[in-house]
Design an enzyme around this catalytic site. Structure first.
Site, short mmCIF file in Angstrom:
data_model
loop_
_atom_site.label_atom_id
_atom_site.label_comp_id
_atom_site.label_asym_id
_atom_site.label_seq_id
_atom_site.Cartn_x
_atom_site.Cartn_y
_atom_site.Cartn_z
N GLY A 247 0.79 -1.23 0.00
CA GLY A 247 0.00 0.00 0.00
C GLY A 247 0.82 1.28 0.00
CD GLU A 289 1.28 -9.30 1.23
OE1 GLU A 289 1.20 -10.53 1.22
OE2 GLU A 289 0.30 -8.55 1.40
N PRO A 290 4.91 -4.89 -1.23
CG PRO A 290 7.07 -4.22 -1.76
CD PRO A 290 6.30 -5.13 -0.85
N GLY A 291 3.39 -3.57 -4.14
CA GLY A 291 3.01 -3.82 -5.52
C GLY A 291 3.26 -2.54 -6.31
CE1 TYR A 333 -7.48 3.68 -9.29
CE2 TYR A 333 -8.91 1.83 -8.73
CZ TYR A 333 -7.68 2.33 -9.08
OH TYR A 333 -6.62 1.46 -9.23
CB CYS A 360 -17.70 3.43 -27.75
SG CYS A 360 -16.99 3.35 -29.39
CD GLU A 361 -18.51 3.22 -21.47
OE1 GLU A 361 -18.92 4.08 -20.68
OE2 GLU A 361 -19.17 2.20 -21.77
C1 LIG Z 1 -3.04 -5.33 -3.63
C2 LIG Z 1 -2.37 -5.91 -2.47
C3 LIG Z 1 -1.05 -5.58 -2.17
C4 LIG Z 1 -0.27 -4.54 -2.94
O1 LIG Z 1 -0.82 -3.27 -2.79
P1 LIG Z 1 -0.04 -2.02 -3.39
O2 LIG Z 1 -0.90 -0.86 -3.05
O3 LIG Z 1 0.06 -2.23 -4.85
O4 LIG Z 1 1.29 -1.97 -2.74
C5 LIG Z 1 -0.44 -6.19 -1.10
N1 LIG Z 1 -1.10 -7.12 -0.37
C6 LIG Z 1 -2.38 -7.47 -0.63
C7 LIG Z 1 -3.03 -8.49 0.20
C8 LIG Z 1 -3.04 -6.89 -1.68
O5 LIG Z 1 -4.31 -7.23 -1.91
#
Ligand SMILES: *Cc1c(COP(=O)(O)O)cnc(C)c1O
Length: 434
Positions: A247, A289-291, A333, A360-361
């Site tokens: 997050g 858990e960085p995404g 969003y 087409c939106e």
């Molecule tokens: C989506 C998610 C993440 C990654 O979130 P980011 O905002 O991209 O860092 C980590 N853990 C869980 C369980 C998620 O669902």
């Protein structure tokens, strides 16, 4: 537009990873997702370097849903990251990339029996349990296979991070996990801990996405460690792992003040260590858990401009050859982005435009208002910081083929995902004559 990573300019032309934007479009077509590989590798190393403690092991788990394909999974593996998946398809992808299944975490609020069986059969390291029904499925499947399933429980400590409500996930009424204040949660953990088919390893939480204030993560760490201690004493068990989720916020526009990893991660570790001392708690592994924060900055999308249209009222439109089909976030969003004319990168961006897609939106507006340097049909528009949740959310709406993904580094480029063809899009269509 702020240049980032390995972006530079060459005679009024934007370059990424040492390659000119016009050369990339000429070689691979338009629109095009471009990933700055060295930037990703540097960030993966920064996470590994700064999220360390002498008191416990740390796992940096790449949340692959942000940007999932074989190539990035291979890079994540090479960087020594663990990886998380939220579906059978993402799991298949990381295994295809050669991930050791023991390094994989499996998330999701409604994993199907088929997905869970697949995960167990592949020897997935950890499954994050969302609810009681899912636990029963895992337990039955593990018993059938005479296996021990390692699980964490996803819980909500009730922290309300100030992010968009669609990406906020741990309020008391969230669809994810179980509340730490729900009296049923502790009994549920007790049941899992006593189940011979389950290795109950610890607790997990993820407070939302694009969170900018470090304080929310500190609050989360304190709440989770206090809860972990409570679990240990009430259930008479030893927890191995506390997983604090991802997050971490990133920069999209000048409204965003993202976390600086070199400062934030060591401070976060210190908060976690202090919370452990304060609660007289210890465990083997603390995970994050960085995404988005791992991949977003590394990605850019290149588009080719079509018409520049001046409606009777309002801002002029700059039309791109893509849109919500390759980047759903603004329509979904109200996400915001910067942009620039890549082939006039040094010229002043002094006229306001609305950047609209070809879908087409009415809602297919990529950028509501942005100043651009005299855009003309045929110009290349670069939208930086599109690494996360763009390619991952791409669709074939209007039967638009998904763009190619190209990785660039040190003047070299490599296709990671081929551009779709019309034939690809009809591959699974059956004819009335079949
Ligand atoms: C989506 C998610 C993440 C990654 O979130 P980011 O905002 O991209 O860092 C980590 N853990 C869980 C369980 C998620 O669902």
């Amino acid at each position: 537009m702020q240049l980032n990573g390995n972006m530079a300019t060459d005679d009024n032309m934007l370059t990424i990873g040492g390659i000119r934007a016009d050369k990339l479009i000429a070689a691979y077509g338009s629109p095009l997702y471009v990933i700055d590989q060295a930037d990703f590798e540097d960030r993966a190393q920064a996470f590994k370097q700064y999220f360390v403690s002498e008191k416990f092991k740390t796992h940096v788990i790449y949340a692959s849903k942000a940007f999932s394909n074989v190539y990035i999974s291979e890079l994540a593996k090479a960087a020594g990251l663990h990886i998380d998946v939220v579906s059978g398809g993402e799991l298949y992808t990381v295994l295809k990339a050669g991930y050791d299944p023991s390094q994989v975490y499996f998330h999701g609020n409604n994993k199907t029996p088929h997905e869970l069986a697949y995960a167990l059969d592949q020897g997935i390291g950890t499954i994050i349990v969302d609810n009681d029904y899912e636990y029963q499925l895992i337990s039955d499947l593990a018993k059938e296979r005479k296996m021990l399933a390692r699980v964490l429980l996803r819980v909500n400590p009730g922290i309300e991070a100030d992010t968009h409500k669609y990406i906020q996930t741990t309020k008391e009424d969230s669809k994810f996990g179980m509340s730490t204040t729900d009296p049923r949660t502790m009994a549920f953990i007790q049941a899992m801990a006593q189940d011979p088919a389950i290795d109950f390893a610890g607790v997990h939480c993820h407070i939302g996405s694009q969170v900018m204030k470090a304080g929310f993560f500190y609050e989360e760490a304190q709440a989770m460690i206090a809860f972990a201690k409570q679990v240990e004493s009430q259930c008479q068990i030893d927890l191995q792992e506390v997983n604090l989720g991802g997050g971490f916020g990133v920069y999209y526009t000048d409204k965003d003040q993202p976390l600086n990893l070199a400062e934030f991660l060591p401070a976060y570790i210190k908060e976690i260590e202090q919370a452990m001392v304060a609660n007289d708690f210890s465990c083997d592994i603390i995970s994050i858990e960085p995404g988005r924060s791992m991949i977003n900055d590394s990605g850019s999308t290149l588009y080719t401009l079509g018409a520049i249209k001046h409606p009777q009222m309002g801002l002029p439109f700059a039309f791109i050859d893509g849109g919500m089909s390759d980047n759903l976030r603004p329509a979904l969003y109200q996400a915001e982005y910067e942009a620039a004319i890549a082939n006039r990168i040094n010229e002043p961006a002094d006229q306001a435009f609305r950047v609209a897609g070809k879908c087409c939106e009415t809602g297919d507006i990529l950028i509501q208002e942005i100043k651009l340097a005299n855009p003309q049909p045929g110009d290349i528009l670069v939208v930086p910081r599109t690494g996360a949740y763009t390619f991952a959310m791409a669709s074939n709406y209007n039967r638009i083929e998904k763009p190619a993904v190209v990785f660039v580094k040190d003047g070299q480029s490599k296709v990671a995902v081929k551009r779709e063809t019309y034939a690809d899009m009809t591959r699974n269509d059956c004819s009335i004559k079949d």
